[in-house]
Design a protein around this motif. Structure first.
Motif: not given
Length: 111
Positions: A100-101, A103, A95-98
């Protein structure tokens, strides 16, 4: 030394047990970096890649800006367990955010 490896969908996942006394590397905090350097050297000797191999301290190996391999080290008494994972055939969705974001990842077969 004992070695173990398991098949992870065409990717490499292995753990190597190393005795601390036999490492000849101090301080121990340099071990993840040294293992990362070794992984990067192996990748650079393989088939040509479309991006530069780089290290991100303390435990990631990148192709460009995407993670292709990682190192995890745990210490137990006089032994270091060195875990190595290399995305050969597939890369996990990150994921890209949140909470669990992380690389973005890639794999060698895509390069």
């Amino acid at each position: 030394r004992r070695r173990g490896a398991r098949r992870a969908g065409g990717n490499v996942a292995l753990t190597v047990a190393l005795e601390r006394d036999g490492l000849g590397l101090a301080p121990l905090t340099l071990v993840p970096l040294r293992v990362g350097v070794l992984i990067a050297e192996v990748l650079e000797r393989g088939p040509p890649l479309d991006r530069a191999v780089r290290l991100k301290w303390p435990n990631d190996v990148l192709l460009g800006d995407e993670k292709v391999a990682g190192v995890l080290i745990e210490a137990f008494d006089d032994v270091l367990l060195v875990g190595i994972g290399v995305n050969v055939a597939s890369a996990p969705a990150v994921p890209a955010d949140g909470p669990d974001r992380g690389r973005a990842a890639t794999c060698l077969s895509a390069r």
